[in-house]
Structure formats: structure tokens, C-alpha cells
Write a protein that holds these residues in place. Structure first.
Motif, PDB file in Angstrom:
ATOM      1  N   ALA A   1       0.635  -0.957  -0.141  1.00 49.43           N
ATOM      2  CA  ALA A   1       0.107  -0.004   0.460  1.00 49.43           C
ATOM      3  C   ALA A   1       0.472   1.179   0.207  1.00 49.43           C
ATOM      4  O   ALA A   1       2.109   1.085   0.426  1.00 49.43           O
ATOM      5  CB  ALA A   1      -0.969  -0.066   1.333  1.00 49.43           C
ATOM      6  N   THR A   2       0.225   2.470  -0.482  1.00 45.01           N
ATOM      7  CA  THR A   2       1.144   3.538  -0.013  1.00 45.01           C
ATOM      8  C   THR A   2       0.158   4.312   0.278  1.00 45.01           C
ATOM      9  O   THR A   2      -1.271   4.811   0.714  1.00 45.01           O
ATOM     10  CB  THR A   2       1.138   4.165  -1.659  1.00 45.01           C
ATOM     11  OG1 THR A   2       0.268   4.541  -2.312  1.00 45.01           O
ATOM     12  CG2 THR A   2       1.829   3.299  -2.560  1.00 45.01           C
ATOM     13  N   SER A   3       0.942   5.512   0.915  1.00 55.92           N
ATOM     14  CA  SER A   3      -0.108   6.708   1.228  1.00 55.92           C
ATOM     15  C   SER A   3      -0.598   7.857   0.382  1.00 55.92           C
ATOM     16  O   SER A   3      -0.566   7.154  -0.931  1.00 55.92           O
ATOM     17  CB  SER A   3       0.837   7.653   2.575  1.00 55.92           C
ATOM     18  OG  SER A   3       1.298   8.427   1.632  1.00 55.92           O
ATOM     19  N   GLN A   4      -1.645   8.529   0.758  1.00 53.27           N
ATOM     20  CA  GLN A   4      -2.435   9.274  -0.330  1.00 53.27           C
ATOM     21  C   GLN A   4      -0.628  10.229  -0.752  1.00 53.27           C
ATOM     22  O   GLN A   4       0.413  10.392   0.115  1.00 53.27           O
ATOM     23  CB  GLN A   4      -3.204  10.614   0.407  1.00 53.27           C
ATOM     24  CG  GLN A   4      -4.093   9.591   0.830  1.00 53.27           C
ATOM     25  CD  GLN A   4      -4.757   9.072  -0.476  1.00 53.27           C
ATOM     26  OE1 GLN A   4      -5.209   9.804  -1.610  1.00 53.27           O
ATOM     27  NE2 GLN A   4      -5.938   8.676  -0.079  1.00 53.27           N
ATOM     28  N   PRO A   5       0.061  11.251  -2.007  1.00 51.12           N
ATOM     29  CA  PRO A   5       0.435  11.856  -2.187  1.00 51.12           C
ATOM     30  C   PRO A   5       0.777  12.848  -1.288  1.00 51.12           C
ATOM     31  O   PRO A   5      -0.510  13.474  -0.263  1.00 51.12           O
ATOM     32  CB  PRO A   5       0.376  12.424  -3.012  1.00 51.12           C
ATOM     33  CG  PRO A   5      -0.460  11.596  -3.657  1.00 51.12           C
ATOM     34  CD  PRO A   5      -1.401  10.872  -2.832  1.00 51.12           C
TER      35      PRO A   5
ATOM     36  N   SER B   1       4.173   7.790   1.549  1.00 50.64           N
ATOM     37  CA  SER B   1       4.964   6.842   2.145  1.00 50.64           C
ATOM     38  C   SER B   1       4.369   5.580   1.514  1.00 50.64           C
ATOM     39  O   SER B   1       3.461   5.049   0.934  1.00 50.64           O
ATOM     40  CB  SER B   1       3.633   6.544   3.181  1.00 50.64           C
ATOM     41  OG  SER B   1       4.448   7.817   4.289  1.00 50.64           O
ATOM     42  N   ILE B   2       5.620   4.653   1.421  1.00 48.40           N
ATOM     43  CA  ILE B   2       5.853   3.133   1.026  1.00 48.40           C
ATOM     44  C   ILE B   2       5.266   2.183   1.883  1.00 48.40           C
ATOM     45  O   ILE B   2       6.035   1.996   3.384  1.00 48.40           O
ATOM     46  CB  ILE B   2       6.743   2.574   0.339  1.00 48.40           C
ATOM     47  CG1 ILE B   2       7.343   3.929  -0.725  1.00 48.40           C
ATOM     48  CG2 ILE B   2       6.095   1.342  -0.582  1.00 48.40           C
ATOM     49  CD1 ILE B   2       5.650   4.674  -1.282  1.00 48.40           C
ATOM     50  N   TYR B   3       4.582   0.776   1.950  1.00 51.66           N
ATOM     51  CA  TYR B   3       4.207  -0.339   2.821  1.00 51.66           C
ATOM     52  C   TYR B   3       4.924  -0.913   2.566  1.00 51.66           C
ATOM     53  O   TYR B   3       4.048  -1.827   1.334  1.00 51.66           O
ATOM     54  CB  TYR B   3       2.719  -0.077   3.808  1.00 51.66           C
ATOM     55  CG  TYR B   3       2.836   1.209   3.983  1.00 51.66           C
ATOM     56  CD1 TYR B   3       3.441   1.516   5.861  1.00 51.66           C
ATOM     57  CD2 TYR B   3       2.098   2.110   4.132  1.00 51.66           C
ATOM     58  CE1 TYR B   3       2.710   2.749   6.511  1.00 51.66           C
ATOM     59  CE2 TYR B   3       2.082   3.207   4.060  1.00 51.66           C
ATOM     60  CZ  TYR B   3       2.165   3.556   5.905  1.00 51.66           C
ATOM     61  OH  TYR B   3       2.129   4.711   6.414  1.00 51.66           O
TER      62      TYR B   3
ATOM     63  N   LEU C   1      -4.595   5.157   2.667  1.00 51.45           N
ATOM     64  CA  LEU C   1      -3.918   4.224   1.959  1.00 51.45           C
ATOM     65  C   LEU C   1      -5.392   3.978   1.141  1.00 51.45           C
ATOM     66  O   LEU C   1      -5.614   4.158   1.004  1.00 51.45           O
ATOM     67  CB  LEU C   1      -4.006   3.123   3.042  1.00 51.45           C
ATOM     68  CG  LEU C   1      -2.946   3.133   4.734  1.00 51.45           C
ATOM     69  CD1 LEU C   1      -2.999   1.556   4.918  1.00 51.45           C
ATOM     70  CD2 LEU C   1      -1.997   3.805   4.693  1.00 51.45           C
ATOM     71  N   VAL C   2      -3.883   3.997   0.257  1.00 49.81           N
ATOM     72  CA  VAL C   2      -4.573   2.989  -1.397  1.00 49.81           C
ATOM     73  C   VAL C   2      -3.427   2.025  -1.961  1.00 49.81           C
ATOM     74  O   VAL C   2      -2.408   2.032  -0.912  1.00 49.81           O
ATOM     75  CB  VAL C   2      -4.128   4.499  -2.348  1.00 49.81           C
ATOM     76  CG1 VAL C   2      -5.561   5.386  -2.153  1.00 49.81           C
ATOM     77  CG2 VAL C   2      -3.057   4.738  -2.145  1.00 49.81           C
ATOM     78  N   PRO C   3      -4.343   1.279  -2.203  1.00 48.81           N
ATOM     79  CA  PRO C   3      -3.168   0.680  -3.181  1.00 48.81           C
ATOM     80  C   PRO C   3      -1.920   0.779  -4.076  1.00 48.81           C
ATOM     81  O   PRO C   3      -2.522   2.149  -4.877  1.00 48.81           O
ATOM     82  CB  PRO C   3      -4.223  -0.725  -4.136  1.00 48.81           C
ATOM     83  CG  PRO C   3      -5.264  -0.275  -4.006  1.00 48.81           C
ATOM     84  CD  PRO C   3      -5.712   1.779  -3.350  1.00 48.81           C
ATOM     85  N   PRO C   4      -1.192   0.230  -4.506  1.00 48.37           N
ATOM     86  CA  PRO C   4      -0.315   0.959  -5.446  1.00 48.37           C
ATOM     87  C   PRO C   4      -1.173   1.071  -6.697  1.00 48.37           C
ATOM     88  O   PRO C   4      -1.383   0.348  -7.325  1.00 48.37           O
ATOM     89  CB  PRO C   4       0.778  -0.086  -5.206  1.00 48.37           C
ATOM     90  CG  PRO C   4       0.749  -0.551  -4.260  1.00 48.37           C
ATOM     91  CD  PRO C   4      -0.556  -0.847  -3.833  1.00 48.37           C
TER      92      PRO C   4
END
Length: 304
Positions: free
Chosen positions: A81-85, A189-191, A253-256
Motif C-alpha cells: 500500500a501507499t499513502s496519499q501523495p 509513504s510506502i508499505y 491508504l491506497v493500493p499501489p
């Protein structure tokens, strides 16, 4: 493989850091899976690559550069997942009276930054778009100097700065922003995890993402409480400064996305050309075959 999920924790990723201080938001979600959680303290996101490669953690939470470095070192990275910009997170700044007025003017200059972090991503693509290379500048890592004093005393020409530190210095000193990270990329941010864990424990990963959304929702609806927690647990800044920073950040969060993958691929291509990684990599190989279907929150909180 153990029956625990080992999560790297450091103060530069506020969502995971806060979750580690409110572990009940994850523990009840993990209970049906029979998997426990272990919080592995890190000095910063740059340590994540080493720990993930050594098999000492299962999940990393960093900016955009560490997963690129990990994949380049042969770690079977998987983006979760990633954060929003993050539009206000990071800038390239110079003293107010500097003769540097555009990125092309950076040639031959000394630039202070956190090597291995999103700041390296920012600097590399800024140089590339200006027709320069990493070898055209001299970089100095934060770990070797007192960055604020070095900048204020003109011991470095340029500072790639994070938002909180920048805001603190701005209170008493003047400088010019050459460009913000948002001028060049979404700076999320990257997970991420590694492929063996993703294949074996999808339920635990789904629980982790749901817990992150819980903690992001808590932060976005309890700014003052979250700021007090961070001021107490991390320090560095007082609660009012933390709260101001939290209110400017996006939450949820959003998917990549394909846009994000394209940004990462462009960065990896620049890194390879600049000699910052040893080989070409294909970022799309780090995607799950099917994205986790647990994204429920769309907070996107951001106060301009």
C-alpha cells in the motif's frame, strides 16, 4: 518461518510508529489468524533495507527510495500500500542570498541530504530533469554533520529538508525554496513486505493494512492527542509543531497505483544511470498478483 509478523518501526513513519504505541488496533485483527506481532525498532527507514534483506523484519514502512534499493539488492520486495501523495513533505532549499536560482545552478555545489531516503529520490530526478547527474554535485549525508548549523553557517550550499525541520528553522531564519517534492513526484509513504511472507500470510498482511487505516483515522480525528503522543515518544519538536505538521499531511491508504509504479520505475532508471544502484530493475515485479481488498478509508486529510 515464525508465527509472528515482525514490523520495522521508526519515527520517520508516523502511522506505523503510532500503531506500535496503540498495538490493540492491530492485535484484535490478528487474533483470528493465530499470528502475533513483534515490533522491531529501527534507527530510520534506511535500516529497513538491511533488516528486510537479512530476514529480520517482514514489513517495512518508508519513503520511496528504500524499496528501490532493496529490490536492486535482490530482495523480493512486494508493495502492499501507499499513502496519499504528500505535497508538503520535502523541499530543496538555499540561503536567501544564494546565487542558486534553478536546479541547473546546482552543478559543483555541496548538497546536504539524507542518503537512502526519499530525499535522494527528489534530488536525483531534479538533477536528471535539469540535464545534470549525481556526479555533477557533492552530497553530504545528514549523519556526518549538524545539518541545520551547517546550512545556516553556509558550510553547505543546498539543503534537502523535511517539512518539520524546515518549519522550525523558518521561524527564525530566511531561505528560498528551489522546489518542493510535489513539483516532481507524489512522494508517498510506502508499505512493503517480501514475497515469501506475502505468499504465506495474506491474512496477516490484510490485518496490518486494516490496522494502519484504523490508526490513520485516529490521527486524523485526534490531531491534538496524536501530537502529544509524538512529542512525548519521539521528542524533537513540541506538541504544537507536531500538530501543525500532522494537519498538513494526508491520511488514509491506497493500493499501489499505476501512476505510482511509473514514478518508481522512472526513479529506478535514473538511479541506475547515475550509478546509485548496480542494475536495472522492474518495479512492476514487486506487485501482488491481486491487490489486498481491504482499503476502506479515504481520509485524504490535508490542510493547505
Amino acid at each position: 518461518m515464525s508465527n509472528s509478523i515482525r514490523i520495522g518501526v521508526h519515527s520517520h513513519n508516523l502511522s506505523v510508529f503510532t500503531l506500535s504505541r496503540k498495538p490493540e488496533l492491530l492485535e484484535d485483527l490478528l487474533q483470528p489468524t493465530g499470528i502475533s506481532v513483534k515490533w522491531i525498532a529501527e534507527k530510520g527507514g534506511k535500516q529497513t533495507v538491511k533488516l528486510l534483506k537479512a530476514g529480520e523484519i517482514d514489513i517495512g514502512a518508508t519513503g520511496t527510495t528504500p524499496p528501490i534499493l532493496a529490490q536492486a539488492e535482490g530482495v523480493p520486495v512486494v508493495y502492499l500500500a501507499t499513502s496519499q501523495p504528500r505535497p508538503v513533505h520535502g523541499a530543496i532549499v538555499v540561503p536567501e542570498d544564494s546565487t542558486i536560482h534553478k536546479v541547473a545552478d546546482l552543478k559543483g555545489k555541496t548538497i546536504a541530504l539524507s542518503e537512502g531516503s526519499y530525499q535522494q529520490h527528489l534530488l536525483a530526478i531534479a538533477l536528471d530533469k535539469a540535464g545534470l547527474t549525481y556526479q555533477d554535485v557533492k552530497t553530504v549525508d545528514y549523519r556526518t554533520i549538524d545539518i541545520v548549523q551547517a546550512f545556516l553557517k553556509n558550510e553547505v550550499d543546498v539543503w534537502v529538508a523535511a517539512d518539520l525541520t524546515l518549519a522550525e528553522v523558518q521561524k527564525n531564519h530566511k531561505f528560498r525554496v528551489l522546489l518542493y517534492s510535489s513539483d516532481l513526484f507524489s512522494n508517498r509513504s510506502i508499505y512493503f513486505t517480501h514475497r515469501p511472507f506475502a505468499d504465506k500470510y495474506p491474512e496477516a498482511l490484510a490485518a496490518f493494512i486494516r490496522a494502519l487505516e484504523r490508526v490513520d483515522r485516529w490521527i486524523a480525528t485526534h490531531f491534538s492527542d496524536a501530537a502529544e503522543l509524538l512529542a512525548t515518544e519521539i521528542g524533537n519538536f513540541d506538541a504544537s509543531s507536531w500538530e501543525l505538521s500532522l494537519r498538513k499531511r494526508p491520511w488514509g491508504l491506497v493500493p499501489p497505483s499505476q501512476e505510482f509504479i511509473a514514478e518508481q520505475q522512472y526513479a529506478t532508471d535514473v538511479f541506475e544511470r547515475f550509478g546509485l544502484i548496480p542494475n536495472k530493475i522492474n518495479v512492476s515485479e514487486a506487485l501482488l498478483s491481486e491487490p489486498l481488498s481491504v482499503f476502506e478509508t479515504n481520509l485524504a486529510v490535508s490542510e493547505k
